[in-house]
Write an enzyme that holds these catalytic residues in place. Structure first.
Site, PDB file in Angstrom:
ATOM      1  N   CYS A 107      10.370  -5.339  -2.980  1.00 40.67           N
ATOM      2  CA  CYS A 107       9.881  -5.254  -4.355  1.00 40.67           C
ATOM      3  C   CYS A 107       8.757  -4.225  -4.461  1.00 40.67           C
ATOM      4  O   CYS A 107       8.729  -3.397  -5.378  1.00 40.67           O
ATOM      5  CB  CYS A 107       9.401  -6.616  -4.831  1.00 40.67           C
ATOM      6  SG  CYS A 107       8.979  -6.676  -6.594  1.00 40.67           S
ATOM      7  N   CYS A 190       0.098  -7.361  -8.685  1.00 39.08           N
ATOM      8  CA  CYS A 190       1.103  -7.844  -9.641  1.00 39.08           C
ATOM      9  C   CYS A 190       0.904  -9.340  -9.885  1.00 39.08           C
ATOM     10  O   CYS A 190       0.505 -10.088  -8.980  1.00 39.08           O
ATOM     11  CB  CYS A 190       2.506  -7.587  -9.103  1.00 39.08           C
ATOM     12  SG  CYS A 190       2.942  -5.835  -9.021  1.00 39.08           S
ATOM     13  N   CYS A 193       2.469 -12.123  -7.532  1.00 41.30           N
ATOM     14  CA  CYS A 193       2.034 -12.130  -6.134  1.00 41.30           C
ATOM     15  C   CYS A 193       0.520 -12.147  -5.981  1.00 41.30           C
ATOM     16  O   CYS A 193      -0.002 -11.849  -4.903  1.00 41.30           O
ATOM     17  CB  CYS A 193       2.610 -10.923  -5.403  1.00 41.30           C
ATOM     18  SG  CYS A 193       4.422 -10.907  -5.334  1.00 41.30           S
ATOM     19  N   CYS A 216       0.479  -3.446   0.104  1.00 36.06           N
ATOM     20  CA  CYS A 216       1.697  -3.278  -0.683  1.00 36.06           C
ATOM     21  C   CYS A 216       2.651  -2.283  -0.052  1.00 36.06           C
ATOM     22  O   CYS A 216       3.855  -2.305  -0.314  1.00 36.06           O
ATOM     23  CB  CYS A 216       1.364  -2.829  -2.105  1.00 36.06           C
ATOM     24  SG  CYS A 216       0.578  -1.211  -2.210  1.00 36.06           S
TER      25      CYS A 216
END
Length: 232
Positions: A107, A190, A193, A216
Protein backbone atom coordinates in the site's frame (compact mmCIF):
# COMPACT_ATOMS: atom_id res chain seq x y z
CA UNK A 1 30.69 16.37 -3.08
CA UNK A 2 28.54 14.92 -0.30
CA UNK A 3 31.50 14.09 1.91
CA UNK A 4 32.94 17.57 1.46
CA UNK A 5 29.63 19.22 2.29
CA UNK A 6 29.18 17.15 5.45
CA UNK A 7 32.71 17.97 6.57
CA UNK A 8 32.36 21.69 5.86
CA UNK A 9 28.99 22.01 7.58
CA UNK A 10 29.66 19.76 10.58
CA UNK A 11 29.21 22.59 13.09
CA UNK A 12 26.61 24.56 11.13
CA UNK A 13 22.85 24.83 11.58
CA UNK A 14 19.89 23.92 9.41
CA UNK A 15 19.73 27.27 7.61
CA UNK A 16 23.33 26.98 6.46
CA UNK A 17 22.70 23.41 5.31
CA UNK A 18 19.71 24.54 3.26
CA UNK A 19 21.58 27.42 1.68
CA UNK A 20 24.47 25.13 0.79
CA UNK A 21 22.02 22.64 -0.70
CA UNK A 22 20.40 25.27 -2.91
CA UNK A 23 23.83 26.22 -4.26
CA UNK A 24 25.21 22.70 -4.66
CA UNK A 25 22.00 21.23 -6.11
CA UNK A 26 20.05 23.99 -7.89
CA UNK A 27 17.39 21.57 -9.12
CA UNK A 28 16.28 20.34 -5.70
CA UNK A 29 12.81 19.79 -4.24
CA UNK A 30 11.53 19.59 -0.68
CA UNK A 31 9.27 16.63 0.13
CA UNK A 32 6.85 17.26 2.98
CA UNK A 33 4.10 15.25 4.62
CA UNK A 34 2.71 18.39 6.27
CA UNK A 35 2.67 16.29 9.41
CA UNK A 36 3.29 16.99 13.08
CA UNK A 37 6.72 18.62 12.71
CA UNK A 38 6.78 19.52 9.02
CA UNK A 39 6.12 23.21 9.47
CA UNK A 40 9.61 23.78 10.92
CA UNK A 41 11.48 22.65 7.80
CA UNK A 42 8.95 24.37 5.55
CA UNK A 43 9.44 27.65 7.42
CA UNK A 44 13.24 27.39 7.28
CA UNK A 45 13.16 26.62 3.57
CA UNK A 46 10.71 29.42 2.84
CA UNK A 47 12.98 31.90 4.60
CA UNK A 48 15.94 30.75 2.47
CA UNK A 49 14.13 30.31 -0.85
CA UNK A 50 10.44 31.14 -1.07
CA UNK A 51 9.91 29.40 -4.39
CA UNK A 52 11.57 26.10 -3.49
CA UNK A 53 9.55 23.27 -5.12
CA UNK A 54 7.54 21.48 -2.42
CA UNK A 55 6.10 18.03 -3.12
CA UNK A 56 3.16 16.81 -1.03
CA UNK A 57 1.94 13.23 -1.48
CA UNK A 58 -1.81 12.86 -1.10
CA UNK A 59 -2.24 9.15 -0.55
CA UNK A 60 -6.02 9.61 -0.56
CA UNK A 61 -5.99 8.00 2.87
CA UNK A 62 -4.79 11.01 4.83
CA UNK A 63 -6.66 12.53 7.73
CA UNK A 64 -8.96 15.36 6.68
CA UNK A 65 -7.10 17.48 9.23
CA UNK A 66 -3.85 16.95 7.30
CA UNK A 67 -5.38 18.17 4.04
CA UNK A 68 -6.73 21.30 5.71
CA UNK A 69 -3.44 21.88 7.51
CA UNK A 70 -1.51 21.57 4.25
CA UNK A 71 -3.50 24.42 2.74
CA UNK A 72 -3.20 26.53 5.88
CA UNK A 73 0.58 26.15 6.13
CA UNK A 74 1.16 26.77 2.43
CA UNK A 75 -0.82 30.00 2.65
CA UNK A 76 0.70 31.08 5.95
CA UNK A 77 4.28 30.60 4.71
CA UNK A 78 3.46 31.92 1.23
CA UNK A 79 4.92 28.86 -0.43
CA UNK A 80 4.82 29.59 -4.14
CA UNK A 81 5.57 26.22 -5.68
CA UNK A 82 3.65 23.38 -4.00
CA UNK A 83 2.79 20.32 -6.08
CA UNK A 84 0.26 17.77 -4.82
CA UNK A 85 0.82 14.31 -6.25
CA UNK A 86 -1.31 11.17 -6.19
CA UNK A 87 -0.91 7.62 -7.46
CA UNK A 88 -2.19 7.01 -10.97
CA UNK A 89 -3.28 3.39 -10.65
CA UNK A 90 -5.09 3.21 -7.28
CA UNK A 91 -8.40 2.32 -8.94
CA UNK A 92 -6.81 -0.73 -10.53
CA UNK A 93 -4.42 -1.84 -7.78
CA UNK A 94 -6.61 -1.09 -4.75
CA UNK A 95 -10.17 -0.67 -6.00
CA UNK A 96 -11.84 -1.21 -2.62
CA UNK A 97 -9.22 0.64 -0.54
CA UNK A 98 -8.34 -2.38 1.59
CA UNK A 99 -4.79 -3.10 0.44
CA UNK A 100 -3.42 -1.65 3.68
CA UNK A 101 -5.26 -4.35 5.61
CA UNK A 102 -3.53 -7.12 3.67
CA UNK A 103 -0.11 -5.66 2.84
CA UNK A 104 0.95 -2.32 4.30
CA UNK A 105 4.24 -2.33 2.39
CA UNK A 106 2.44 -2.76 -0.92
CA UNK A 107 0.00 0.00 0.00
CA UNK A 108 2.83 2.41 0.87
CA UNK A 109 4.61 1.53 -2.37
CA UNK A 110 1.47 2.14 -4.40
CA UNK A 111 0.34 5.35 -2.76
CA UNK A 112 3.63 6.96 -1.67
CA UNK A 113 6.88 5.47 -2.93
CA UNK A 114 6.04 5.05 -6.62
CA UNK A 115 4.32 8.44 -7.05
CA UNK A 116 7.20 10.18 -5.26
CA UNK A 117 9.85 8.56 -7.45
CA UNK A 118 7.95 9.74 -10.51
CA UNK A 119 7.66 13.26 -9.11
CA UNK A 120 11.36 13.38 -8.21
CA UNK A 121 12.54 12.22 -11.64
CA UNK A 122 13.27 15.78 -12.90
CA UNK A 123 15.32 16.66 -9.80
CA UNK A 124 18.92 15.94 -8.83
CA UNK A 125 18.18 16.12 -5.10
CA UNK A 126 15.52 16.37 -2.43
CA UNK A 127 15.19 17.77 1.07
CA UNK A 128 13.69 15.70 3.87
CA UNK A 129 12.60 16.41 7.44
CA UNK A 130 14.20 13.29 8.93
CA UNK A 131 15.93 13.53 12.29
CA UNK A 132 18.25 11.20 14.18
CA UNK A 133 15.98 10.88 17.20
CA UNK A 134 13.02 9.56 15.23
CA UNK A 135 14.12 5.92 14.97
CA UNK A 136 17.11 3.64 15.24
CA UNK A 137 17.50 3.50 11.47
CA UNK A 138 18.05 7.28 11.47
CA UNK A 139 20.46 7.45 14.41
CA UNK A 140 23.53 8.23 12.30
CA UNK A 141 21.85 10.43 9.72
CA UNK A 142 24.12 12.93 7.94
CA UNK A 143 23.14 16.31 6.51
CA UNK A 144 23.89 15.10 2.97
CA UNK A 145 23.57 11.63 1.48
CA UNK A 146 23.68 10.02 -1.94
CA UNK A 147 20.53 8.03 -2.62
CA UNK A 148 21.51 4.56 -3.75
CA UNK A 149 19.86 3.50 -6.96
CA UNK A 150 19.12 7.02 -8.22
CA UNK A 151 22.26 9.01 -7.43
CA UNK A 152 20.13 11.88 -6.15
CA UNK A 153 21.41 13.96 -3.26
CA UNK A 154 19.28 13.76 -0.11
CA UNK A 155 19.51 16.63 2.33
CA UNK A 156 18.48 16.34 5.98
CA UNK A 157 18.85 19.85 7.49
CA UNK A 158 17.20 18.86 10.78
CA UNK A 159 19.17 15.64 11.26
CA UNK A 160 20.72 16.77 14.56
CA UNK A 161 17.74 18.58 16.02
CA UNK A 162 16.15 17.24 19.20
CA UNK A 163 12.41 17.18 19.77
CA UNK A 164 12.80 20.09 22.17
CA UNK A 165 14.43 22.11 19.38
CA UNK A 166 11.38 21.53 17.19
CA UNK A 167 8.96 22.70 19.86
CA UNK A 168 11.09 25.72 20.71
CA UNK A 169 11.32 26.77 17.07
CA UNK A 170 7.56 26.46 16.60
CA UNK A 171 6.94 28.55 19.71
CA UNK A 172 9.46 31.25 18.83
CA UNK A 173 8.09 31.64 15.31
CA UNK A 174 4.43 31.17 16.26
CA UNK A 175 3.97 28.43 13.70
CA UNK A 176 0.63 26.63 13.40
CA UNK A 177 0.41 23.14 14.89
CA UNK A 178 -1.14 20.17 13.17
CA UNK A 179 -4.51 19.83 14.96
CA UNK A 180 -4.07 16.10 15.59
CA UNK A 181 -0.98 16.63 17.75
CA UNK A 182 -3.19 17.92 20.57
CA UNK A 183 -5.26 14.74 20.24
CA UNK A 184 -2.32 12.42 20.92
CA UNK A 185 -0.77 12.02 17.46
CA UNK A 186 2.90 13.10 17.64
CA UNK A 187 3.63 11.36 14.32
CA UNK A 188 1.00 11.46 11.59
CA UNK A 189 0.64 9.38 8.45
CA UNK A 190 -2.35 7.81 6.72
CA UNK A 191 -5.49 7.54 8.83
CA UNK A 192 -5.91 3.73 8.72
CA UNK A 193 -2.31 3.14 9.84
CA UNK A 194 -1.91 5.87 12.47
CA UNK A 195 -3.19 5.68 16.03
CA UNK A 196 -2.85 7.89 19.12
CA UNK A 197 0.21 7.44 21.32
CA UNK A 198 -0.08 6.92 25.05
CA UNK A 199 2.02 8.82 27.57
CA UNK A 200 5.48 7.27 27.79
CA UNK A 201 5.31 5.58 24.40
CA UNK A 202 7.73 6.37 21.59
CA UNK A 203 6.46 9.17 19.37
CA UNK A 204 6.27 6.84 16.37
CA UNK A 205 4.56 4.00 18.27
CA UNK A 206 1.27 4.90 16.63
CA UNK A 207 2.61 4.35 13.12
CA UNK A 208 1.77 0.85 11.86
CA UNK A 209 1.09 -0.22 15.45
CA UNK A 210 1.83 -3.87 16.28
CA UNK A 211 3.64 -4.37 12.97
CA UNK A 212 7.33 -4.86 12.26
CA UNK A 213 7.44 -1.61 10.31
CA UNK A 214 8.46 1.94 11.17
CA UNK A 215 9.10 3.46 7.75
CA UNK A 216 6.76 3.95 4.81
CA UNK A 217 9.48 3.09 2.31
CA UNK A 218 10.22 6.39 0.56
CA UNK A 219 13.71 6.33 2.11
CA UNK A 220 14.36 2.70 1.12
CA UNK A 221 15.94 1.12 -1.94
CA UNK A 222 14.88 -2.43 -2.76
CA UNK A 223 13.27 -2.71 0.65
CA UNK A 224 16.35 -1.63 2.61
CA UNK A 225 17.49 1.62 4.20
CA UNK A 226 20.64 2.49 2.27
CA UNK A 227 22.97 5.45 2.80
CA UNK A 228 26.24 6.18 1.02
CA UNK A 229 26.95 9.69 2.22
CA UNK A 230 30.42 9.03 3.59
CA UNK A 231 31.65 7.54 0.34
CA UNK A 232 31.15 10.46 -2.01
Amino acid sequence: MVGALNARLTHHGATDVLRAAFVAVPDIALVSSFGAESVVLLHLAAMAKRDVPVIFIDTEMLFAETLVYQQEVAERLRLRNVTIIRADDVARADPDGTLHQRDTDACCALRKTQPLQTALAPYSGWITGRKRYQSGSRATLDFFEVEAGTGRIKVNPLARWARADIVEYMDENRLPRHPLVAQGYPSIGCAPCTSPVAEGEDARAGRWRDQDKDECGIHFVNGKMVRTGAKT
